[in-house]
Design a protein around this motif. Structure first.
Motif, PDB file in Angstrom:
ATOM      1  N   THR A 229     -24.168 -35.702  22.457  1.00 36.65           N
ATOM      2  CA  THR A 229     -25.465 -34.545  22.445  1.00 36.65           C
ATOM      3  C   THR A 229     -25.965 -34.243  23.749  1.00 36.65           C
ATOM      4  OG1 THR A 229     -25.766 -35.190  20.179  1.00 36.65           O
ATOM      5  CG2 THR A 229     -27.585 -33.933  21.625  1.00 36.65           C
TER       6      THR A 229
ATOM      7  N   GLY B 277     -28.089 -30.239  17.694  1.00 36.72           N
ATOM      8  CA  GLY B 277     -28.083 -30.902  19.083  1.00 36.72           C
ATOM      9  C   GLY B 277     -27.984 -30.036  20.240  1.00 36.72           C
TER      10      GLY B 277
ATOM     11  N   GLU C  21     -27.593 -36.819  15.435  1.00 39.23           N
ATOM     12  CA  GLU C  21     -28.601 -35.692  15.702  1.00 39.23           C
ATOM     13  C   GLU C  21     -29.809 -35.454  14.921  1.00 39.23           C
ATOM     14  OE1 GLU C  21     -26.491 -32.154  16.558  1.00 39.23           O
ATOM     15  OE2 GLU C  21     -24.870 -32.991  17.678  1.00 39.23           O
TER      16      GLU C  21
END
Length: 396
Positions: A65, A156, A193
């Motif tokens: 991410t 993300g 996420e």
């Protein structure tokens, strides 16, 4: 096709850079100015080449991410610089008149201001787009039923996910929708996420009849280089568990019924299976995917709303009588859309048959939402993040 367009664009840009350098020589520019220009061009053109390298090296569930956001920042800078360069070249290169150079510089800097606005303002300027859609076979009790439809959140790649999702949930709550439908691509790379803070904000996105969602290509974990520690099926399973914990219902080639007195409608969700992954970057309508099995237990006479992340499935869904209304996302209008004298302008218009808004065929209708988040780069050039409020009407 996309790779050929990319290569052609890179070649054109290189030729224009060379012509610009020759123009500097014509002006007898000082050597340090020419050196600065050469370094600037080399650095700017290396940026898009570095992004795949970063993603290949660091793309795993622990730092994927972070690297996605770094890559998006780099691409955003590259796009901004390239737009400014091209605008300057358009005015400057055809003529040796210095006035055009100065004028091009002003226009170029103005474009940078507009692009910055797309990054810092438009990107989170959530709009409610109210659409009334009529059907001859809509049950009477559902006349006026309100659907809030969103898609492509891409948690993300949100700069400040919790703050942006809080703002989004407030906008959706203000619609007073009967049901909320989500069209896929909740995450960018990985179920992780969905942190506790993110889930708490998503919890508040709900309609009176509930919140129903499908997976998109990004939700499958297909973009992670390291798929050993968290295989795709496990990633999907853990994502589903997180959604169920906040009350969202994930439809995976399954159907739920919503009842009002003696009437009902069906909501079917098309799952993003491994078989569909080969179409994730496909521009053409999908003709060789079996959708009949998804509706095998669904009454043919019931009014059906289908959530399909890929709008390219719509022709198969409606022409075979499965879906009265299909809602989709995926395209985002490629995060670039402007209306000029009533005409929608976007690169997506050259690649997809259906790409934004409402479309109709004899047996069904399609609405494509422009999405909420961003992917690839941190900007929305005119394509404001969309909450679609669909009001179903009985066209007697």
């Amino acid at each position: 096709m996309l790779k050929y367009v990319t290569v052609a664009f890179a070649l054109i840009l290189a030729i224009l850079d060379f012509l610009a350098y020759k123009r500097l020589e014509h002006y007898n520019a000082k050597n340090y100015i020419k050196r600065i220009f050469v370094v600037f061009v080399i650095v700017a053109n290396i940026i898009p080449l570095s992004v795949p390298l970063f993603m290949f090296i660091f793309n795993n569930e622990n730092n994927g991410t972070v690297m996605m956001k770094v890559s998006m920042v780099l691409l955003t800078i590259f796009i901004a610089v390239t737009i400014c360069r091209l605008i300057l070249y358009i005015f400057w290169l055809p003529s040796k008149n210095k006035i055009l150079l100065y004028f091009g510089g002003v226009v170029s800097l103005s474009s940078l201001v507009l692009f910055s606005y797309a990054v810092f303002v438009t990107r989170t300027d959530y709009r409610v787009n109210e659409v009334e859609i009529s059907f001859k076979n809509l049950p009477d009790e559902f006349d006026g039923y309100r659907i809030a439809f969103i898609s492509d959140i891409h948690v993300g790649s949100m700069y400040d996910a919790e703050s942006e999702l809080k703002k989004l949930s407030e906008v959706i709550s203000g619609t007073d929708a009967d049901v909320v439908l989500f069209g896929g691509d909740l995450v960018n790379l990985h179920y992780s996420e969905l942190t506790p803070g993110v889930l708490e904000k998503l919890y508040h996105i709900k309609g009176k009849s509930g919140t129903f969602a499908v997976l998109g290509n990004h939700d499958t974990g297909a973009y992670l280089k390291d798929s050993v520690s968290t295989p795709r099926n496990l990633n999907k399973k853990l994502l589903k568990e997180k959604l169920e914990a906040i009350g969202w219902v994930l439809l995976q080639d399954s159907t739920i019924y919503i009842y009002r007195d003696n009437d009902s409608i069906a909501v079917t969700g098309v799952d993003y299976t491994d078989e569909l992954l080969k179409f994730k970057h496909n521009f053409d309508n999908i003709k060789d995917y079996d959708v009949s099995r998804i509706y095998s237990a669904v009454d043919d006479n019931v009014f059906n709303v289908t959530i399909s992340h890929l709008p390219q499935l719509w022709h198969e869904l409606c022409d075979n009588g499965y879906s009265d209304l299909t809602v989709s996302g995926h395209i985002h209008s490629m995060q670039f859309k402007y209306n000029l004298f009533g005409i929608k302008l976007s690169p997506a218009a050259f690649l997809y048959d259906e790409w934004s808004g409402l479309y109709e065929r004899e047996k069904g209708k399609l609405y494509i939402n422009d999405g909420v988040g961003t992917v690839g780069f941190f900007a929305r050039l005119g394509a404001r993040p969309e909450v679609t409020l669909i009001t179903l009407k009985n066209n007697l």
